[in-house]
Write a protein that holds these residues in place. Structure first.
Motif: not given
Length: 103
Positions: A87-103
């Motif tokens: 669950x933590x790994x999936x959550x981290x991937x989701x946050x990383x993908x959102x961060x990558x979109x914002x840049x």
């Protein structure tokens, strides 16, 4: 023209008594059942009851086995619950993908 005559209480009791006596005479006139024949009938009846009990037991066992198989299949087909780490790994991937979109 003859009309129906309602029988009296006494006539009805006499008819019932005659019918009862006739039935008792008929019953008494029957030959007695041979003990060997009676024992054979009892043996056949016990065998029939045992076969029916065995059949019933087999049917119940088959039903229980079918339920167990169904439950096992349902457990095998079920998706396992994700662990805390997954669950933590999936959550981290989701946050990383959102961060990558914002840049």
């Amino acid at each position: 023209m003859a009309f129906f005559k309602q029988p009296t209480f006494q006539e009805r009791t006499e008819l019932a008594q005659k019918a009862r006596e006739k039935a008792l005479k008929k019953l008494a006139a029957r030959p007695p059942v041979d003990p060997e024949v009676l024992a054979e009938r009892k043996k056949v009846q016990l065998a029939r009851e045992a076969a029916a009990a065995e059949k019933s037991k087999a049917r119940k066992e088959a039903i229980l086995q079918a339920k167990a198989d169904k439950l096992a299949a349902a457990k095998a087909a079920a998706v396992p619950e994700p662990t805390e780490a997954e669950l933590k790994a999936a959550r981290d991937e989701k946050y990383a993908a959102r961060k990558a979109r914002k840049k």
